[in-house]
Scaffold this motif. Structure first.
Motif, PDB file in Angstrom:
ATOM      1  N   ASN A  26     -14.416 -79.288 -76.284  1.00 28.73           N
ATOM      2  CA  ASN A  26     -14.179 -80.341 -75.293  1.00 28.73           C
ATOM      3  C   ASN A  26     -13.203 -79.904 -74.219  1.00 28.73           C
ATOM      4  OD1 ASN A  26     -11.767 -80.438 -76.620  1.00 28.73           O
ATOM      5  ND2 ASN A  26     -11.704 -82.648 -76.794  1.00 28.73           N
ATOM      6  N   TYR A  27     -12.924 -78.580 -74.128  1.00 29.50           N
ATOM      7  CA  TYR A  27     -12.025 -78.125 -73.063  1.00 29.50           C
ATOM      8  C   TYR A  27     -12.373 -76.731 -72.537  1.00 29.50           C
ATOM      9  CZ  TYR A  27     -10.066 -76.064 -77.245  1.00 29.50           C
ATOM     10  OH  TYR A  27      -9.924 -75.399 -78.420  1.00 29.50           O
TER      11      TYR A  27
ATOM     12  N   ASN B 194     -18.982 -76.260 -69.626  1.00 26.70           N
ATOM     13  CA  ASN B 194     -18.296 -76.644 -70.860  1.00 26.70           C
ATOM     14  C   ASN B 194     -19.350 -76.732 -71.944  1.00 26.70           C
ATOM     15  OD1 ASN B 194     -17.507 -79.699 -72.291  1.00 26.70           O
ATOM     16  ND2 ASN B 194     -16.279 -77.880 -72.695  1.00 26.70           N
TER      17      ASN B 194
ATOM     18  N   GLY C  25      -5.527 -82.751 -70.808  1.00 28.94           N
ATOM     19  CA  GLY C  25      -6.395 -81.881 -71.594  1.00 28.94           C
ATOM     20  C   GLY C  25      -7.756 -82.515 -71.745  1.00 28.94           C
ATOM     21  N   GLY C  26      -8.697 -81.699 -72.205  1.00 28.61           N
ATOM     22  CA  GLY C  26     -10.062 -82.209 -72.309  1.00 28.61           C
ATOM     23  C   GLY C  26     -10.822 -81.937 -71.046  1.00 28.61           C
ATOM     24  N   VAL C  27     -12.116 -81.791 -71.168  1.00 24.03           N
ATOM     25  CA  VAL C  27     -12.907 -81.311 -70.050  1.00 24.03           C
ATOM     26  C   VAL C  27     -13.031 -82.338 -68.931  1.00 24.03           C
ATOM     27  CG1 VAL C  27     -15.153 -82.078 -70.915  1.00 24.03           C
ATOM     28  CG2 VAL C  27     -14.966 -79.990 -69.546  1.00 24.03           C
TER      29      VAL C  27
ATOM     30  N   SER D  28      -3.628 -79.285 -66.669  1.00 25.44           N
ATOM     31  CA  SER D  28      -4.262 -80.582 -66.443  1.00 25.44           C
ATOM     32  C   SER D  28      -3.397 -81.654 -67.090  1.00 25.44           C
ATOM     33  CB  SER D  28      -5.692 -80.614 -66.979  1.00 25.44           C
ATOM     34  OG  SER D  28      -5.716 -80.522 -68.377  1.00 25.44           O
TER      35      SER D  28
ATOM     36  N   GLN E 225      -1.667 -77.529 -75.820  1.00 23.55           N
ATOM     37  CA  GLN E 225      -1.513 -78.974 -75.683  1.00 23.55           C
ATOM     38  C   GLN E 225      -0.058 -79.236 -76.077  1.00 23.55           C
ATOM     39  OE1 GLN E 225      -1.668 -82.133 -74.352  1.00 23.55           O
ATOM     40  NE2 GLN E 225      -3.843 -81.604 -74.494  1.00 23.55           N
TER      41      GLN E 225
ATOM     42  N   TYR F 237      -5.312 -72.086 -74.879  1.00 26.11           N
ATOM     43  CA  TYR F 237      -5.122 -73.455 -74.426  1.00 26.11           C
ATOM     44  C   TYR F 237      -3.947 -74.055 -75.194  1.00 26.11           C
ATOM     45  CZ  TYR F 237      -6.161 -78.539 -74.733  1.00 26.11           C
ATOM     46  OH  TYR F 237      -6.094 -79.918 -74.742  1.00 26.11           O
TER      47      TYR F 237
ATOM     48  N   ALA G  29      -1.436 -80.255 -70.714  1.00 25.14           N
ATOM     49  CA  ALA G  29      -2.372 -79.188 -71.061  1.00 25.14           C
ATOM     50  C   ALA G  29      -2.165 -77.987 -70.150  1.00 25.14           C
ATOM     51  CB  ALA G  29      -3.812 -79.684 -70.950  1.00 25.14           C
TER      52      ALA G  29
ATOM     53  N   TYR H  13      -3.639 -73.809 -69.609  1.00 27.96           N
ATOM     54  CA  TYR H  13      -4.659 -72.812 -69.955  1.00 27.96           C
ATOM     55  C   TYR H  13      -4.283 -71.477 -69.327  1.00 27.96           C
ATOM     56  CZ  TYR H  13      -7.378 -77.157 -70.412  1.00 27.96           C
ATOM     57  OH  TYR H  13      -7.818 -78.418 -70.728  1.00 27.96           O
TER      58      TYR H  13
ATOM     59  N   GLN I  22      -8.762 -79.331 -64.051  1.00 29.60           N
ATOM     60  CA  GLN I  22      -7.807 -78.236 -64.187  1.00 29.60           C
ATOM     61  C   GLN I  22      -7.370 -77.779 -62.804  1.00 29.60           C
ATOM     62  OE1 GLN I  22      -8.974 -75.059 -66.863  1.00 29.60           O
ATOM     63  NE2 GLN I  22     -10.080 -76.478 -68.179  1.00 29.60           N
TER      64      GLN I  22
END
Lengths: 115, 114
Positions: free
Chosen positions: B99-100, B94, A98-100, A95, A50, A48, A31, A33, A104
């Motif tokens: 989800n990012y 967030n 990816g995904g929260v 990251s 991926q 973003y 990932a 950004y 990061q």
């Protein structure tokens, strides 16, 4: 290991010119950004990736901005016909997946000044 | 517009003072919350994060933050600051529909006087 690197660290250009900003993410991170940080503000999401594909480019301000990540590692942010309002620090982060939930890791940024 | 607010743009404290930096957001629903720090000359780095569970979250370097859902707040605290805590602190959220993506506050510049 090496962190996220960005080149150049500073770029001064004239209004109307084309610029490319490079980001080298942490090896193996899928990932990536891009953010833009104007003076006195927090980072603003641009795009973003991926892998090789742009999963979300909704933050790009207009069609003068474009970013690529052709091999799923290095990414280049391209700005055409630069304007004075494009002056900012451009930050890259990567990251692992990816995904929260995934932390990061940020690079040092490229400070772009458009005269 | 939905946003993240950090009301204190500059804070100056003496060493050993207690610190609280405010962060408020305007998103409804379930959010994930972050504090990042940028020390002078360094990159942004994660200080702590909250996803669920205990609303009091502990991070690195003695920092903690409390999520208060009813107040839409996620304030950062440290009982006794050190000169090395001089940095800029960013709150990020967030939002529920991604989800990012992270939506960031404007940051608080903290200066600790030795």
């Amino acid at each position: 290991g090496a962190g996220v690197s960005q080149t150049p660290s500073n770029k001064v250009t004239e209004k109307g010119k084309y610029v490319e900003l490079r980001c080298d993410p942490i090896s193996g991170h899928t990932a990536l950004y891009w953010y833009r940080q104007s003076l006195g503000q927090g980072p603003e999401f641009l795009i973003y990736f991926q892998g090789t594909g742009a999963a979300d480019d909704s933050g790009l301000p207009n069609d003068r901005f474009f970013a690529v990540r052709p091999e799923g590692s290095v990414s280049t942010l391209k700005i055409q016909r630069t304007e004075r309002g494009d002056s900012a620090v451009y930050l890259c982060a990567s990251s692992a997946y990816g995904g929260v939930v995934d932390t990061q890791y940020f690079g040092p940024g490229t400070r772009l000044t458009v005269l | 517009a939905q946003s993240v607010s950090q009301h204190n743009h500059h804070v100056i404290l003496s060493e050993a003072a207690s610190l609280e930096l405010g962060c408020n957001y305007s998103y409804g629903g379930t959010v994930n919350l972050f504090w990042y720090v940028q020390y002078p000359g360094q990159h942004l780095q994660l200080l702590l994060k909250y996803f669920s569970g205990d609303p009091l979250v502990k991070g690195i370097k003695g920092f903690e933050a409390e999520f208060i859902k009813s107040k839409f707040s996620f304030n950062l605290r440290k009982p006794s600051v050190q000169w090395s805590d001089t940095a800029e602190y960013f709150c990020a959220v967030n939002p529920p529909d991604s989800n990012y993506q992270l939506i960031w506050g404007a940051g608080t510049k903290l200066i600790i006087k030795p």
